[in-house]
Design an enzyme around this catalytic site. Structure first.
Site, PDB file in Angstrom:
ATOM      1  N   SER A   1     -13.617  -5.991 -37.049  1.00 10.20           N
ATOM      2  CA  SER A   1     -14.601  -6.658 -37.909  1.00 10.20           C
ATOM      3  C   SER A   1     -14.128  -8.069 -38.231  1.00 10.20           C
ATOM      4  CB  SER A   1     -14.746  -5.880 -39.219  1.00 10.20           C
ATOM      5  OG  SER A   1     -15.587  -6.571 -40.120  1.00 10.20           O
TER       6      SER A   1
ATOM      7  N   TYR B   1     -11.686  -2.018 -47.457  1.00 11.58           N
ATOM      8  CA  TYR B   1     -12.329  -2.112 -46.137  1.00 11.58           C
ATOM      9  C   TYR B   1     -11.591  -3.143 -45.272  1.00 11.58           C
ATOM     10  CZ  TYR B   1     -15.954  -2.710 -42.559  1.00 11.58           C
ATOM     11  OH  TYR B   1     -16.635  -2.769 -41.368  1.00 11.58           O
TER      12      TYR B   1
HETATM   13  P1  NDP Z   1     -23.649   2.839 -39.410  1.00 14.07           P
HETATM   14  O1  NDP Z   1     -23.475   3.316 -40.830  1.00 14.07           O
HETATM   15  O2  NDP Z   1     -25.028   2.609 -38.920  1.00 14.07           O
HETATM   16  O3  NDP Z   1     -22.896   3.813 -38.410  1.00 14.07           O
HETATM   17  C1  NDP Z   1     -21.686   4.433 -38.719  1.00 14.07           C
HETATM   18  C2  NDP Z   1     -21.504   5.588 -37.774  1.00 14.07           C
HETATM   19  O4  NDP Z   1     -20.241   6.209 -38.051  1.00 14.07           O
HETATM   20  C3  NDP Z   1     -22.566   6.652 -37.937  1.00 14.07           C
HETATM   21  O5  NDP Z   1     -23.001   7.065 -36.665  1.00 14.07           O
HETATM   22  C4  NDP Z   1     -21.835   7.778 -38.640  1.00 14.07           C
HETATM   23  O6  NDP Z   1     -22.386   9.014 -38.232  1.00 14.07           O
HETATM   24  C5  NDP Z   1     -20.428   7.612 -38.087  1.00 14.07           C
HETATM   25  N1  NDP Z   1     -19.420   8.248 -38.913  1.00 14.07           N
HETATM   26  C6  NDP Z   1     -19.088   8.003 -40.201  1.00 14.07           C
HETATM   27  N2  NDP Z   1     -18.137   8.851 -40.614  1.00 14.07           N
HETATM   28  C7  NDP Z   1     -17.846   9.658 -39.554  1.00 14.07           C
HETATM   29  C8  NDP Z   1     -16.962  10.739 -39.358  1.00 14.07           C
HETATM   30  N3  NDP Z   1     -16.143  11.175 -40.329  1.00 14.07           N
HETATM   31  N4  NDP Z   1     -16.925  11.339 -38.135  1.00 14.07           N
HETATM   32  C9  NDP Z   1     -17.751  10.918 -37.151  1.00 14.07           C
HETATM   33  N5  NDP Z   1     -18.612   9.894 -37.284  1.00 14.07           N
HETATM   34  C10 NDP Z   1     -18.658   9.277 -38.480  1.00 14.07           C
HETATM   35  O7  NDP Z   1     -22.801   1.484 -39.347  1.00 14.07           O
HETATM   36  P2  NDP Z   1     -22.466   0.474 -38.137  1.00 14.07           P
HETATM   37  O8  NDP Z   1     -23.169   0.826 -36.908  1.00 14.07           O
HETATM   38  O9  NDP Z   1     -22.637  -0.879 -38.718  1.00 14.07           O
HETATM   39  O10 NDP Z   1     -20.900   0.725 -38.002  1.00 14.07           O
HETATM   40  C11 NDP Z   1     -20.243   0.974 -36.777  1.00 14.07           C
HETATM   41  C12 NDP Z   1     -18.885   0.284 -36.805  1.00 14.07           C
HETATM   42  O11 NDP Z   1     -19.068  -1.128 -36.863  1.00 14.07           O
HETATM   43  C13 NDP Z   1     -17.998   0.636 -38.009  1.00 14.07           C
HETATM   44  O12 NDP Z   1     -16.676   0.830 -37.583  1.00 14.07           O
HETATM   45  C14 NDP Z   1     -18.108  -0.599 -38.880  1.00 14.07           C
HETATM   46  O13 NDP Z   1     -16.983  -0.743 -39.727  1.00 14.07           O
HETATM   47  C15 NDP Z   1     -18.197  -1.672 -37.826  1.00 14.07           C
HETATM   48  N6  NDP Z   1     -18.731  -2.959 -38.289  1.00 14.07           N
HETATM   49  C16 NDP Z   1     -19.998  -3.063 -38.775  1.00 14.07           C
HETATM   50  C17 NDP Z   1     -20.455  -4.269 -39.264  1.00 14.07           C
HETATM   51  C18 NDP Z   1     -21.799  -4.419 -39.891  1.00 14.07           C
HETATM   52  O14 NDP Z   1     -22.069  -5.482 -40.475  1.00 14.07           O
HETATM   53  N7  NDP Z   1     -22.698  -3.443 -39.788  1.00 14.07           N
HETATM   54  C19 NDP Z   1     -19.610  -5.481 -39.223  1.00 14.07           C
HETATM   55  C20 NDP Z   1     -18.313  -5.260 -38.654  1.00 14.07           C
HETATM   56  C21 NDP Z   1     -17.900  -4.048 -38.214  1.00 14.07           C
HETATM   57  P3  NDP Z   1     -22.523  10.344 -39.135  1.00 14.07           P
HETATM   58  O15 NDP Z   1     -22.838   9.895 -40.538  1.00 14.07           O
HETATM   59  O16 NDP Z   1     -23.633  11.083 -38.463  1.00 14.07           O
HETATM   60  O17 NDP Z   1     -21.219  11.035 -39.001  1.00 14.07           O
END
Ligand code: NDP
Length: 242
Positions: A135, A148
């Site tokens: 990130s 975070y």
């Molecule tokens: P979302 O909240 O849309 O997606 C997060 C995903 O992580 C979901 O599919 C969720 O699925 C999964 N997840 C969370 N906890 C678990 C767990 N314990 N086991 C398995 N899966 C899990 O957010 P983003 O798409 O934005 O995030 C994806 C990545 O991108 C993250 O690592 C985030 O830190 C990173 N990121 C995002 C940014 C942004 O601005 N959006 C900026 C920089 C980095 P479920 O709940 O079904 O388990």
């Protein structure tokens, strides 16, 4: 084996960046193992040659079983996209400690579980790629992002450290570090000021990136020849200032 392309595994494929990445890899013909706790949204993507499994990345045993099941069907994992993550912004002095515990667990232990499960085999085969989702918060600090940012700085360090250690075995560690992306990520933040502030700033700069842009960055880095390692891409909205 239904496809000549190798197996790609994506964690956190039930929404946001993970779901967009699943769609793009699928369009390019890769068989997929999609993992998240919620299975229905992954199945609803309706992708061919995609095994969807309800796996919590903190549960090493079920993570391992899903990988074994997918490898039996599609061959060895050639790419793991360690994307699952949570962001629960707030003030560590007043925040429920369960919130920062969750970030430390999912963003670090979950990511390390994935690396642990595929790395040894990639090293032995002398091939493969692990794409960790870092990130901008792994490069800079932001108000109410202390924990975070701590997890994402650690993702950057872990990625670079392991990359150095396995580069001689032709294994790539790739860090894709997004700026603001329009997903559900910030919506789980319980601190209303921190959550609203994120969306207000996104609006002020004309909108956050779409998850498809990060998916393109991931697929681009992975599809470079194995002899080329895109070590890191920091991809942000142009108007994002910090
Ligand atoms: P979302 O909240 O849309 O997606 C997060 C995903 O992580 C979901 O599919 C969720 O699925 C999964 N997840 C969370 N906890 C678990 C767990 N314990 N086991 C398995 N899966 C899990 O957010 P983003 O798409 O934005 O995030 C994806 C990545 O991108 C993250 O690592 C985030 O830190 C990173 N990121 C995002 C940014 C942004 O601005 N959006 C900026 C920089 C980095 P479920 O709940 O079904 O388990």
């Amino acid at each position: 084996m239904s496809d000549s392309k190798p197996l790609v595994v994506i964690t956190g494929a039930s929404s946001g960046i993970g779901a967009a990445t699943a769609k793009l890899f699928s369009k390019a013909g890769y068989p997929l193992l999609l993992l998240a706790r919620r299975k229905e949204p992954m199945e609803a993507l309706g992708l061919p040659n995609a095994l969807c499994r309800a796996v919590d990345v903190l549960d090493l045993e079920s993570f391992k079983s899903a990988l074994e099941e997918a490898e039996a069907q599609y061959g060895k994992v050639d790419c793991l996209v360690n994307n699952a993550g949570v962001m629960l912004n707030g003030d560590p002095a007043s925040q429920d400690v369960a919130e920062w515990q969750k970030m430390l667990d999912v963003n670090l232990r979950g990511l390390l579980n994935g690396i642990h499960l595929v790395l040894g085999d990639m090293v032995a085969r002398e091939g493969g790629s692990i794409v960790n989702i870092g990130s901008i918060a792994g490069r800079k600090t932001f108000a109410k992002h202390a924990v975070y940012c701590g997890t994402k700085f650690a993702v950057h360090a872990i990625t670079e450290n392991i990359r150095e250690e396995v580069s001689g075995k032709n294994v790539r560690l790739i860090n894709i570090a997004p700026g603001m992306v329009e997903t559900d990520l910030v919506n789980h933040t319980t601190d209303a000021e921190a959550k609203d502030g994120w969306w207000d700033y996104a609006k002020e700069i004309g909108g956050a990136l779409q998850p498809e842009t990060i998916a393109q960055s991931i697929v681009f880095a992975y599809q470079m020849p194995q002899s080329v390692c895109v070590r890191e891409l920091l991809v942000c909205p142009t108007r994002q200032e910090p």
